[in-house]
Design an enzyme around this catalytic site. Structure first.
Site, PDB file in Angstrom:
ATOM      1  CB  CYS A  77      -0.994  -0.057   1.153  1.00 34.44           C
ATOM      2  SG  CYS A  77      -2.429   0.959   0.844  1.00 34.44           S
ATOM      3  CG  HIS A 168      -3.046  -3.289   3.995  1.00 38.32           C
ATOM      4  ND1 HIS A 168      -2.069  -2.573   4.660  1.00 38.32           N
ATOM      5  CD2 HIS A 168      -3.761  -2.382   3.300  1.00 38.32           C
ATOM      6  CE1 HIS A 168      -2.191  -1.295   4.376  1.00 38.32           C
ATOM      7  NE2 HIS A 168      -3.212  -1.148   3.559  1.00 38.32           N
ATOM      8  CD  GLU A 170      -0.143  -5.329   6.131  1.00 46.61           C
ATOM      9  OE1 GLU A 170      -0.055  -5.957   5.064  1.00 46.61           O
ATOM     10  OE2 GLU A 170      -0.465  -4.123   6.181  1.00 46.61           O
TER      11      GLU A 170
HETATM   12  N1  GLN Z   1      -3.671   6.307   0.811  1.00 51.28           N
HETATM   13  C1  GLN Z   1      -2.420   6.065   1.478  1.00 51.28           C
HETATM   14  C2  GLN Z   1      -1.290   6.850   0.828  1.00 51.28           C
HETATM   15  O1  GLN Z   1      -1.508   7.465  -0.156  1.00 51.28           O
HETATM   16  C3  GLN Z   1      -2.083   4.585   1.460  1.00 51.28           C
HETATM   17  C4  GLN Z   1      -3.111   3.854   2.272  1.00 51.28           C
HETATM   18  C5  GLN Z   1      -2.545   2.651   2.950  1.00 51.28           C
HETATM   19  O2  GLN Z   1      -1.350   2.438   3.048  1.00 51.28           O
HETATM   20  N2  GLN Z   1      -3.447   1.885   3.507  1.00 51.28           N
HETATM   21  O3  GLN Z   1      -0.205   6.842   1.314  1.00 51.28           O
END
Ligand code: GLN
Length: 199
Positions: A77, A168, A170
């Site tokens: 992410c 994710h 995890e």
């Molecule tokens: N929207 C977040 C970002 O731009 C990422 C979201 C996440 O890691 N769950 O950094």
């Protein structure tokens, strides 16, 4: 084997828990010195802007150097955003370790978060995946392999030593993606020992 989890902000504990379930004691990386002696590093989800500001300076330089040297990296992410070559709407990349372009918050236009099941190339047909305001890959460079798609967008990819996922793993009890990354780390240790580097 020493795998670090970048611990500046975000889902740090959850990655440590997944590693522990695989019998690996991870190391929380909060400063540059914590990077020494690692054979792999996980960059967790969180807020990519916050993480990049907290890492700014020589810490970030060292992360870039390790990426170029071939240290196995796994970005989930926000971690994927940090590793991307290009981030839409952002002037410069952060670590720039994988030849992809990402759009931030691409999965969050209708819903903030959702859980689904994905087929991941070489890993499994039924991998649970939690998406939280996730980035999507909008351009895949030539040397990059797409490992999973969701609704026509690439959500997991790999280029050599760098693995990224929009979602994710995890936050689930499924350890197959972490096990895959541990396999990349084992391969790295094997090839490093051939050229005489100690891990
Ligand atoms: N929207 C977040 C970002 O731009 C990422 C979201 C996440 O890691 N769950 O950094």
């Amino acid at each position: 084997m020493r795998i670090g989890v970048l611990g500046l902000q975000g889902a740090v504990r959850e990655h440590l828990r997944s590693l522990a379930q695989l019998g690996i004691k991870g190391r929380i990386v909060k400063k540059q010195e914590d990077l020494s002696g690692l054979s792999g590093l996980i960059l967790p989800g969180g807020e990519s802007t916050a993480i990049s500001l907290l890492a700014a300076g020589s810490f970030l330089e060292e992360l870039r150097r390790l990426a170029r040297e071939g240290l196995p990296l796994f970005g989930t992410c926000a971690g994927m955003i940090l590793l991307a070559h290009e981030v839409e709407g952002r002037e410069d990349p952060v670590i720039d370790a994988i030849d992809i372009t990402v759009a931030r918050n691409a999965s969050g236009r209708q819903v903030d978060s959702f859980e689904t099941v994905l087929a991941v190339e070489g890993i499994g047909e039924d991998i649970p995946a939690v998406f939280i305001r996730a980035p999507y890959v909008t351009r895949l460079g030539e040397g990059v392999t797409s490992l999973a798609q969701h609704e026509g967008s690439v959500v997991m990819a790999q280029q050599g030593n760098v693995l990224v996922s929009s979602f994710h793993p995890e936050l689930t009890d499924d350890l197959r993606i972490h096990r895959y990354f541990v396999g990349m780390v084992e391969e790295y240790i094997r090839s490093a020992s051939k050229v005489g580097v100690n891990h």
